[in-house]
Design an enzyme around this catalytic site. Structure first.
Site, mmCIF file in Angstrom:
data_model
loop_
_atom_site.group_PDB
_atom_site.id
_atom_site.type_symbol
_atom_site.label_atom_id
_atom_site.label_comp_id
_atom_site.label_asym_id
_atom_site.label_seq_id
_atom_site.Cartn_x
_atom_site.Cartn_y
_atom_site.Cartn_z
ATOM 1 N N GLU A 84 8.151 2.479 -5.748
ATOM 2 C CA GLU A 84 8.156 1.999 -4.355
ATOM 3 C C GLU A 84 8.306 3.180 -3.400
ATOM 4 O OE1 GLU A 84 7.525 -0.231 -2.398
ATOM 5 O OE2 GLU A 84 8.199 -2.233 -2.955
ATOM 6 N N ASP A 85 7.674 3.083 -2.248
ATOM 7 C CA ASP A 85 7.863 4.118 -1.240
ATOM 8 C C ASP A 85 9.205 3.953 -0.541
ATOM 9 O OD1 ASP A 85 6.892 1.736 -0.211
ATOM 10 O OD2 ASP A 85 5.876 2.662 1.481
ATOM 11 N N ASP A 91 3.577 3.448 7.105
ATOM 12 C CA ASP A 91 2.728 3.221 8.270
ATOM 13 C C ASP A 91 3.454 2.532 9.416
ATOM 14 O OD1 ASP A 91 2.954 0.628 6.989
ATOM 15 O OD2 ASP A 91 1.347 -0.029 8.319
ATOM 16 N N LYS A 139 0.798 -1.202 0.000
ATOM 17 C CA LYS A 139 0.000 0.000 0.000
ATOM 18 C C LYS A 139 0.841 1.268 0.000
ATOM 19 C CE LYS A 139 -3.436 -2.203 2.984
ATOM 20 N NZ LYS A 139 -3.954 -2.242 4.367
ATOM 21 N N GLY A 140 2.044 1.165 0.566
ATOM 22 C CA GLY A 140 2.806 2.367 0.902
ATOM 23 C C GLY A 140 3.029 3.343 -0.235
ATOM 24 N N ASP A 162 14.026 -1.460 1.771
ATOM 25 C CA ASP A 162 14.722 -1.790 3.020
ATOM 26 C C ASP A 162 15.765 -2.867 2.721
ATOM 27 O OD1 ASP A 162 15.408 -1.887 5.671
ATOM 28 O OD2 ASP A 162 13.722 -3.139 6.259
ATOM 29 N N PHE A 197 13.404 3.969 11.725
ATOM 30 C CA PHE A 197 12.019 3.620 11.435
ATOM 31 C C PHE A 197 11.291 4.895 11.044
ATOM 32 C CE2 PHE A 197 7.811 1.941 13.187
ATOM 33 C CZ PHE A 197 7.542 1.266 11.998
ATOM 34 N N VAL A 198 10.747 4.927 9.842
ATOM 35 C CA VAL A 198 10.105 6.143 9.357
ATOM 36 C C VAL A 198 8.638 5.902 9.026
ATOM 37 C CG1 VAL A 198 12.170 7.315 8.519
ATOM 38 C CG2 VAL A 198 11.004 5.679 7.030
ATOM 39 N N ARG A 253 -0.160 6.890 7.468
ATOM 40 C CA ARG A 253 0.088 6.948 6.018
ATOM 41 C C ARG A 253 -0.295 8.311 5.440
ATOM 42 N NH1 ARG A 253 1.172 1.691 4.090
ATOM 43 N NH2 ARG A 253 0.059 0.001 5.123
HETATM 44 C C1 PRP Z 1 7.332 -1.970 2.399
HETATM 45 C C2 PRP Z 1 7.677 -1.269 1.099
HETATM 46 C C3 PRP Z 1 8.256 -2.345 0.248
HETATM 47 C C4 PRP Z 1 8.880 -3.283 1.277
HETATM 48 C C5 PRP Z 1 10.339 -3.023 1.320
HETATM 49 O O1 PRP Z 1 6.074 -2.527 2.295
HETATM 50 O O2 PRP Z 1 6.560 -0.655 0.495
HETATM 51 O O3 PRP Z 1 7.270 -3.002 -0.520
HETATM 52 O O4 PRP Z 1 8.320 -2.973 2.564
HETATM 53 O O5 PRP Z 1 10.969 -3.898 2.214
HETATM 54 P P1 PRP Z 1 12.169 -4.832 1.747
HETATM 55 O O6 PRP Z 1 13.092 -4.006 0.900
HETATM 56 O O7 PRP Z 1 12.806 -5.273 3.049
HETATM 57 O O8 PRP Z 1 11.612 -6.003 0.988
HETATM 58 P P2 PRP Z 1 5.308 -3.114 3.580
HETATM 59 O O9 PRP Z 1 5.605 -4.585 3.698
HETATM 60 O O10 PRP Z 1 5.625 -2.284 4.771
HETATM 61 O O11 PRP Z 1 3.790 -2.988 3.159
HETATM 62 P P3 PRP Z 1 2.912 -1.663 2.916
HETATM 63 O O12 PRP Z 1 3.508 -0.966 1.717
HETATM 64 O O13 PRP Z 1 1.545 -2.191 2.648
HETATM 65 O O14 PRP Z 1 2.976 -0.820 4.164
#
Ligand code: PRP
Length: 182
Positions: A101-102, A161, A45-46, A105, A154-155, A167
C-alpha cells in the site's frame, strides 16, 4: 504542455530518503522470505510507484499482482466496506502474500482487504505500507513493514494524488491545504 504551477507544497520525504528506506524494506523482506517466492499485491492506483521500486529492492523471485478497489462512500465508511473493481489474477492458496500500500489512513481499506485475502487461504499474509498517517487508525493494524509514519497532513506525489494529479512526482509533498486525504 508545460507546468507553470510549481510544486504542490514543501517536500516531506525526498526521493533519496524514500529510496533509502525502500532499500531497507527490500533487505528486510529478502531476509524474512529467504528461500520463498512471495507474491506482492499492489493496491491500485496509488501503490504502483512504490510497488515498482519495492519489487526491484527485493532479492528474491517475487511475483506481482494488482487489485483495484473503490473508495467507500460516507454511508459505508464506518463499516469499511470496499468494492473490488479489479480482482487478482493469481490464486493465493498456499502463497506467501505481501499487500503493498502507498498510504494507510483510517485503515478501513486494509482491514477489508486483509479479511478478503485471508479467506483465500494464503500460506501467510503481511502488509508493507510506505506511509502511515499517525493517529488516524482506531484499531491496531499489525503492519509488518512500514516505510514512514507521517503527520496527518494531506500528502501527494510518489503515487499519491489529488484529483488524479501529482502521482508522477518523485518526492512526497505536504500539500498547502488542510484537506483530508481520501
Ligand atoms: C488510498 C490508499 C489506500 C486508502 C487508504 O487510496 O491507496 O488504498 O486510500 O485509506 P484508508 O486507510 O482510510 O482506508 P485512494 O482511495 O486514495 O485511491 P488511489 O490509490 O486510487 O489514489
Amino acid at each position: 504542455m508545460s507546468d507553470t504551477t510549481g510544486p504542490p507544497g514543501e517536500i516531506l520525504l525526498s526521493r533519496e530518503r524514500i529510496h533509502e528506506r525502500i532499500s531497507e524494506l527490500g533487505r528486510d523482506i529478502s531476509r524474512d522470505y529467504a528461500g520463498q517466492a512471495p507474491l506482492l499485491i499492489g493496491v491500485l492506483k496509488g501503490a504502483f510507484v512504490f510497488m515498482a521500486d519495492l519489487a526491484r529492492a527485493i532479492d528474491l523471485p517475487v511475483e506481482v499482482d494488482f487489485m483495484a478497489v473503490s473508495s467507500y462512500g460516507n454511508a459505508t465508511r464506518t463499516s469499511g466496506v470496499v468494492r473490488i473493481v479489479k480482482d487478482l489474477d493469481a490464486d493465493l492458496s498456499g502463497r506467501h502474500v505481501i499487500v503493498v500500500e502507498d498510504i494507510i489512513d483510517s485503515g478501513l481499506t486494509l482491514n477489508y482487504l486483509r479479511r478478503n485475502l485471508q479467506s483465500r487461504e494464503p500460506a501467510s499474509l503481511e502488509v508493507c505500507a510506505l506511509l502511515v498517517r499517525s493517529g488516524r487508525q482506531p484499531d491496531e493494524l499489525d503492519l509488518k513493514y512500514v516505510g514512514f509514519e507521517i503527520p496527518p497532513d494531506f500528502v501527494v506525489g510518489y503515487g499519491l494524488d489529488v484529483a488524479e494529479r501529482y502521482r508522477n512526482l518523485p518526492h512526497v509533498y505536504r500539500m498547502d491545504t488542510a484537506a483530508p486525504h481520501a
